[in-house]
Write an enzyme that holds these catalytic residues in place. Sequence first.
Site, PDB file in Angstrom:
ATOM      1  N   CYS A  16      82.679  82.875 -32.893  1.00  0.00           N
ATOM      2  CA  CYS A  16      83.732  81.916 -33.190  1.00  0.00           C
ATOM      3  C   CYS A  16      84.190  82.163 -34.637  1.00  0.00           C
ATOM      4  O   CYS A  16      83.533  82.879 -35.398  1.00  0.00           O
ATOM      5  CB  CYS A  16      83.209  80.491 -33.036  1.00  0.00           C
ATOM      6  SG  CYS A  16      81.843  80.083 -34.156  1.00  0.00           S
ATOM      7  N   CYS A 100      81.389  75.949 -41.780  1.00  0.00           N
ATOM      8  CA  CYS A 100      82.532  75.957 -40.868  1.00  0.00           C
ATOM      9  C   CYS A 100      83.437  74.758 -41.170  1.00  0.00           C
ATOM     10  O   CYS A 100      82.935  73.638 -41.343  1.00  0.00           O
ATOM     11  CB  CYS A 100      82.027  75.885 -39.433  1.00  0.00           C
ATOM     12  SG  CYS A 100      83.335  75.638 -38.234  1.00  0.00           S
ATOM     13  N   GLU A 130      72.779  72.313 -38.121  1.00  0.00           N
ATOM     14  CA  GLU A 130      73.993  71.493 -38.252  1.00  0.00           C
ATOM     15  C   GLU A 130      73.654  70.010 -38.218  1.00  0.00           C
ATOM     16  O   GLU A 130      74.165  69.217 -39.014  1.00  0.00           O
ATOM     17  CB  GLU A 130      74.988  71.808 -37.118  1.00  0.00           C
ATOM     18  CG  GLU A 130      76.252  70.974 -37.209  1.00  0.00           C
ATOM     19  CD  GLU A 130      77.149  71.073 -35.980  1.00  0.00           C
ATOM     20  OE1 GLU A 130      77.740  70.052 -35.601  1.00  0.00           O
ATOM     21  OE2 GLU A 130      77.258  72.175 -35.398  1.00  0.00           O
ATOM     22  N   SER A 266      77.683  82.972 -31.026  1.00  0.00           N
ATOM     23  CA  SER A 266      76.867  83.656 -32.038  1.00  0.00           C
ATOM     24  C   SER A 266      76.494  85.075 -31.599  1.00  0.00           C
ATOM     25  O   SER A 266      75.644  85.711 -32.204  1.00  0.00           O
ATOM     26  CB  SER A 266      75.586  82.841 -32.291  1.00  0.00           C
ATOM     27  OG  SER A 266      74.950  82.546 -31.063  1.00  0.00           O
TER      28      SER A 266
END
Length: 282
Positions: A16, A100, A130, A266
Site C-alpha cells: 500500500c 502513514c 498501530e 505488506s
Amino acid sequence: MKYNLAVTIDKASGFCFGVVYAIEMAEDILDDEDYLYCLGDIVHNDEEVKRLTDKGLRIIDHEQLQLLHNEKVLIRAHGEAPSTYQLAMENNLTLIDASCPVVLKLQNRIKNSHDDKEHILIFGKHGHAEVIGLQGQTDGEALVFQDLSELDNAELPAKFTLYSQTTKSTDKFYHIKDQLLSRGYEVKANDTICRQVSNRYTDLEQFVVNFNKVIFVSGKKSSNGKVLYDVCKKYNDNSYFISTVEELELDWFDANDKVGICGATSTPMWLMEKVKAKLESF
C-alpha cells in the site's frame, strides 16, 4: 513431468502507499549512509525486512530505543505513541517519520475524542504496533478488543465512541457496531478503515475465482494478510498461504493449472515475481 502452469500476478496486490512511502524513505537514507535505525519491523514481511537489513537497516525495539542517543530513527507506517516522540527529544534523536497519513489522521481523531472526555473503544489486534500508537493517544485509557466476545463481560459505559485499526475488515466493524447498538449502548462509530486495504477485498473476490489454484503470499505477522487470505479461501477453496518460495509444494498443482498469485499490503512485488518464476519452472 512438466506442469506447464499458467501463472498470473494480481496487479492490485503488493505494498500500500503507506508502506511504499516508509521503504522509499529508508532506502533514500541508506543510499547515503551506512546504517539507519528503525523502530520495529519496517513492514510485516520477513523477506523484505531481510532485504533492507542487508542494506544497513537496524531494527530496534522500544527498550533499545531508550539507550540510543544522537542517532536517526525511522518511524514506520504503523505510527507511534506520543511517549516515543517525548523520548526522542530527551535522547536527542532525529526521527524520520514515515507514519502513514491514514494512521496519523486516525491518531488525531482519537486524541481529539480523548481530549473531549469521550469513552473510547478501539477494534484492533492486541499488541499490534498501530494499535499501541492509537491507545497511546488516550494515555492508555482506550479499551482495545479484537473480538466482540471480549466485551461480553466488560463493564462498558452507556455511551462511547468506536474506532477501528485501519486494516480491519469493514464488514466486521459494522457488524460490531450493530451488535453493540442492539445491546442498548449509544455508539458513535467512526469508520477509520483504510480504503486502499478494504477495496482489496472486492478486488480479490473478483481475482481468485479465475484460477484453479491461488497462492497467497504474506508474512505471518501481517494482520491484513490473515484477513485477505480468508477472502481468498472463501471464494476459492484451493488457496494456499506461503511466506517464502521454499514453502511451495509441487503436489498442490495439476498439469496445465491456471494459478493466481496475490498478497497482502505488506507483500513486496519482487517476492510475488519470485514465486511466479518458481511456479513456471515446475
